[in-house]
Design an enzyme around this catalytic site. Structure first.
Site, short mmCIF file in Angstrom:
data_model
loop_
_atom_site.label_atom_id
_atom_site.label_comp_id
_atom_site.label_asym_id
_atom_site.label_seq_id
_atom_site.Cartn_x
_atom_site.Cartn_y
_atom_site.Cartn_z
N LYS A 203 1.76 -18.73 -3.45
CA LYS A 203 2.26 -18.07 -2.26
C LYS A 203 1.02 -17.18 -1.73
O LYS A 203 0.62 -16.41 -2.13
CB LYS A 203 3.13 -16.97 -2.67
CG LYS A 203 3.80 -16.47 -1.50
CD LYS A 203 4.59 -15.10 -1.89
CE LYS A 203 3.64 -13.86 -1.64
NZ LYS A 203 3.44 -13.65 -0.20
N GLY A 255 -4.76 -8.88 -5.12
CA GLY A 255 -4.19 -8.10 -4.24
C GLY A 255 -4.36 -6.69 -4.68
O GLY A 255 -5.32 -6.27 -5.51
N SER A 256 -3.35 -5.80 -4.39
CA SER A 256 -3.64 -4.19 -4.68
C SER A 256 -3.24 -3.90 -6.13
O SER A 256 -2.40 -4.70 -6.66
CB SER A 256 -2.38 -3.47 -3.68
OG SER A 256 -1.24 -3.99 -3.84
N THR A 257 -4.20 -2.81 -6.32
CA THR A 257 -3.66 -2.27 -7.71
C THR A 257 -2.38 -2.01 -8.09
O THR A 257 -1.75 -2.28 -9.00
CB THR A 257 -4.67 -1.34 -8.09
OG1 THR A 257 -6.11 -1.92 -7.92
CG2 THR A 257 -4.60 -0.71 -9.33
N ILE A 259 0.48 -3.23 -6.68
CA ILE A 259 1.36 -4.60 -7.05
C ILE A 259 0.88 -5.20 -8.37
O ILE A 259 1.76 -5.78 -9.16
CB ILE A 259 1.27 -5.73 -5.87
CG1 ILE A 259 1.82 -4.92 -4.56
CG2 ILE A 259 2.18 -6.66 -6.12
CD1 ILE A 259 3.11 -4.41 -4.74
N GLY A 260 -0.32 -5.19 -8.64
CA GLY A 260 -0.92 -5.68 -10.04
C GLY A 260 -0.42 -4.93 -11.02
O GLY A 260 0.20 -5.65 -12.10
N GLU A 277 -6.95 -9.66 -10.22
CA GLU A 277 -7.92 -9.47 -9.61
C GLU A 277 -7.80 -8.28 -8.58
O GLU A 277 -7.03 -8.80 -7.49
CB GLU A 277 -8.61 -10.51 -9.08
CG GLU A 277 -10.04 -10.49 -8.89
CD GLU A 277 -10.35 -10.00 -7.42
OE1 GLU A 277 -10.51 -9.00 -7.27
OE2 GLU A 277 -10.64 -11.02 -6.35
N CYS A 311 -12.62 -6.90 -1.63
CA CYS A 311 -12.14 -6.20 -3.01
C CYS A 311 -13.56 -5.56 -3.39
O CYS A 311 -13.56 -4.50 -3.92
CB CYS A 311 -11.43 -6.98 -3.77
SG CYS A 311 -12.20 -8.84 -4.23
N GLU A 408 -9.48 3.26 -2.52
CA GLU A 408 -9.84 1.95 -1.67
C GLU A 408 -9.41 1.85 -0.15
O GLU A 408 -8.32 2.02 -0.12
CB GLU A 408 -9.44 0.75 -2.26
CG GLU A 408 -9.71 -0.51 -1.68
CD GLU A 408 -9.28 -1.88 -2.49
OE1 GLU A 408 -8.01 -2.03 -2.78
OE2 GLU A 408 -10.27 -2.74 -2.97
P1 NAI Z 1 -0.43 -6.54 -1.53
O1 NAI Z 1 -0.77 -6.47 -3.00
O2 NAI Z 1 1.13 -5.97 -1.49
O3 NAI Z 1 -0.26 -8.10 -1.17
C1 NAI Z 1 -0.90 -9.15 -1.95
C2 NAI Z 1 -0.09 -9.98 -2.21
O4 NAI Z 1 1.15 -9.94 -3.12
C3 NAI Z 1 0.86 -10.60 -0.91
O5 NAI Z 1 0.75 -12.33 -1.27
C4 NAI Z 1 2.11 -10.24 -1.20
O6 NAI Z 1 3.40 -10.91 -0.55
C5 NAI Z 1 2.24 -10.34 -2.66
N1 NAI Z 1 3.25 -9.11 -3.13
C6 NAI Z 1 3.76 -8.04 -2.61
N2 NAI Z 1 4.47 -7.26 -3.52
C7 NAI Z 1 4.69 -8.17 -4.70
C8 NAI Z 1 5.51 -8.07 -5.61
N3 NAI Z 1 6.24 -7.10 -6.06
N4 NAI Z 1 5.19 -9.19 -6.59
C9 NAI Z 1 4.57 -10.13 -6.43
N5 NAI Z 1 3.78 -10.28 -5.35
C10 NAI Z 1 3.81 -9.41 -4.44
O7 NAI Z 1 -1.37 -5.77 -0.62
P2 NAI Z 1 -1.20 -5.44 0.89
O8 NAI Z 1 0.15 -4.64 0.76
O9 NAI Z 1 -1.21 -6.56 1.82
O10 NAI Z 1 -2.50 -4.45 0.90
C11 NAI Z 1 -2.34 -3.08 0.54
C12 NAI Z 1 -3.73 -2.76 0.19
O11 NAI Z 1 -4.06 -3.29 -1.06
C13 NAI Z 1 -4.91 -2.61 1.05
O12 NAI Z 1 -4.98 -1.73 1.81
C14 NAI Z 1 -5.98 -2.82 0.11
O13 NAI Z 1 -6.55 -1.45 -0.29
C15 NAI Z 1 -5.35 -3.55 -1.03
N6 NAI Z 1 -5.60 -5.02 -1.20
C16 NAI Z 1 -6.57 -5.37 -1.91
C17 NAI Z 1 -7.01 -6.78 -2.01
C18 NAI Z 1 -7.99 -7.26 -2.94
O14 NAI Z 1 -8.44 -8.58 -3.06
N7 NAI Z 1 -8.48 -6.54 -3.94
C19 NAI Z 1 -6.40 -7.62 -1.38
C20 NAI Z 1 -5.38 -7.17 -0.39
C21 NAI Z 1 -4.98 -5.61 -0.22
#
Ligand code: NAI
Ligand code: MG
Length: 498
Positions: A203, A255-257, A259-260, A277, A311, A408
């Site tokens: 996804k 993705g974000s910590t 949601i992780g 990650e 990241c 972050e």
């Molecule tokens: P996010 O963590 O919400 O999104 C990343 C992915 O997770 C997307 O594909 C999203 O659809 C999916 N997702 C969202 N909620 C989920 C859930 N409950 N279960 C499973 N998958 C889910 O990140 P977002 O909202 O786009 O960005 C927010 C902040 O997160 C950013 O401002 C940044 O600080 C951080 N971030 C860090 C990343 C990294 O590579 N370390 C990448 C993206 C965001």
């Protein structure tokens, strides 16, 4: 060359035409978008075919450089997730029993097709996500192809990767990726999983799904057996449904910590494997014996590459007190040469912020930094009227307790602190909830090695920053997550070792 560009630009659809009025405008330098054939609507890639979502629901993706809509994408719900997982489950037996050599051939084919269509991938990546075309073209797309090449090479050598052990693939893997390196993250996830004989439901992030869908076309073209890779578009709920699906045996998330953590809780007690990650607040440490000009380049690349949506961004600079003034003066001068604006301009260094939400988040954190009283400096330039942009900036005189030293930002915002001794540098660098990356700048390699051994960070660069290689494992400590991607280590999460 310039003439040819102008000609092809005439054929472009109005929607994808780069807008005029940007501060840095080099017409002949604009990458033509004619190579990309945008569809109005995109389907889900399930069982080797593109199909609409069962509910018929869609959502839009936009170009953050203009704020304009690019296309409608199918919104996958629980039922679509189930179809995709069933397709992956059905394909698993044959794929996992195929010889490693044959699996490798498919991966090589995908890698070559990405190279052949690299221009199309690069322009689409820039249109959908706002990153400068020179980065899509020179970094993201070639690295994505290289990941497939690299793991294609492992597919028939798994016995050597795990000597004396019997290994089996895990099964159906659910992979959820973010918007900052859309195609590259898809490659990081897919290539090792497929090499080891797993099947996948991937996804992409809702902001940037288009290159993953182009990759689905490439996968069709490569004649990968149907159902081995399924790509479903959707939002957080779609990701959550994939995490919760009982037939998914492994989740890989970037993705974000926050949601992780949610995902870790959701699968606790199940038989699912997990790699995370997550975010970072990485220290880029500049010692007084460093080559200052190179270090300043490293600071700029560390935080302004991909608008800071990285990241492992070097978002905390720790500079030795004796050279602080020189470093800051040179940094200001270098920053004044950064070209901020239209991502399709080949001269652009800093493109568009990926989304309105992300721009608002960055702005609110900058406001907090100002309130806390850090000395603020930003690049003096005009920003495009439309779209989402942010001036590259830094805060000086920060402490380890400052908000911008801890949170972050994921934008072109740097926090600068000073230190006196190497021990103090290590102490400040490790004073973080995160532990993803670090940079060390010094002329003495023994010093670099010593400091590196004392840092709690998964990836450490010496006299460089943000250098990526498929053969090098990548991953973090603490709230930056666990598990490694890339290199031999990147295979571990995708096998059961007996
Ligand atoms: P996010 O963590 O919400 O999104 C990343 C992915 O997770 C997307 O594909 C999203 O659809 C999916 N997702 C969202 N909620 C989920 C859930 N409950 N279960 C499973 N998958 C889910 O990140 P977002 O909202 O786009 O960005 C927010 C902040 O997160 C950013 O401002 C940044 O600080 C951080 N971030 C860090 C990343 C990294 O590579 N370390 C990448 C993206 C965001
Ligand atoms: Mg988009």
């Amino acid at each position: 060359m310039a003439k040819k560009n102008k000609k092809t630009q005439k054929n472009k659809s109005k929607k994808t035409q780069p807008k005029k009025g940007f501060h840095f405008e080099y017409d002949e330098a604009l990458e033509s978008t004619a190579v990309v054939k945008l569809k109005k609507k995109y389907g889900l890639f399930i069982g080797g075919e593109f199909k609409a979502s069962k509910s018929g629901k869609t959502f839009k993706t936009e170009n953050p450089a203009t704020g304009e809509k690019l296309a409608e994408l199918a919104l996958a719900d629980k039922k679509d997730v189930d179809s995709a997982v069933q397709a992956a489950k059905k394909a698993f037996k044959a794929w996992s029993e195929l010889s490693g050599k044959e699996r490798g051939k498919y991966l090589f084919r995908i890698a070559r097709l990405i190279q052949e269509r690299s221009r199309e991938f690069a322009v689409l990546e820039t249109l959908d996500g706002g990153k400068p075309i020179k980065e899509s073209r020179d970094v993201d797309i070639p690295l994505a192809a290289n990941h497939f090449f690299y793991y294609a090479g492992w597919a028939d050598k798994l016995d050597y990767a795990f000597p004396g052990k019997k290994i089996k693939p895990v099964g159906v893997c659910g992979q959820i990726i973010p918007w900052n390196f859309p195609l590259l993250m898809a490659a990081w996830k897919l290539a090792p999983a497929l090499a080891a004989g797993n099947t996948v439901v991937l996804k992409p992030a809702e902001q940037t799904s288009l290159t993953a869908l182009l990759l689905a076309e490439v996968i069709q073209e490569a004649e990968l057996p149907k159902g081995v890779v399924n790509i479903i578009t959707g939002e957080g709920k779609t990701g959550a449904a994939l995490v919760d699906h009982p037939d998914v045996k492994k989740i890989a998330f970037t993705g974000s910590t926050d949601i992780g953590k949610t995902i870790a809780k959701a699968i606790a007690g199940s038989d699912k494997k997990l790699t995370l990650e997550l975010g970072g607040k990485s220290a880029n440490i500049i010692f007084e014996d460093a080559a200052i000009d190179q270090a300043v380049e490293g600071i700029v690349n560390g935080i302004f590459f991909n608008q800071g949506h990285v990241c492992c961004a070097g978002s905390r600079v720790l500079v030795q007190e004796s050279i602080k003034d020189e470093v800051i003066a040179k940094l200001k001068k270098r920053m004044s040469t950064l070209r901020v604006g239209n991502p399709l301009d080949k001269n652009t260094d800093v493109g568009a912020i990926n989304s309105k939400e992300q721009l608002e988040k960055i702005n609110s954190l900058v406001a907090i930094g100002k309130k806390e009283g850090g000395r603020f400096h930003e690049v003096d330039c005009a920003l495009p009227k439309k779209g989402y942009y942010c001036k590259p900036c830094f805060f000086e005189g920060q402490t380890p307790a400052s908000t911008l030293s801890r949170v972050e930002v994921f934008g072109p915002v740097l926090s600068i602190m000073t230190f006196r001794t190497p021990d103090e540098a290590v102490k400040i660098a490790n004073d973080s909830n995160y532990g993803l990356a670090a940079g060390i700048w010094s002329e003495k390699s023994s010093k670099i090695h010593k400091i590196a051994s004392e840092l709690k960070a998964g990836v450490i660069w010496g006299n460089t920053y943000n250098k990526f290689d498929p053969a090098a494992p990548f991953g973090g400590y603490k709230e930056s997550g666990f598990g490694r991607e890339g290199g031999l280590h990147g295979l571990y999460p995708y096998v059961e070792v007996r």
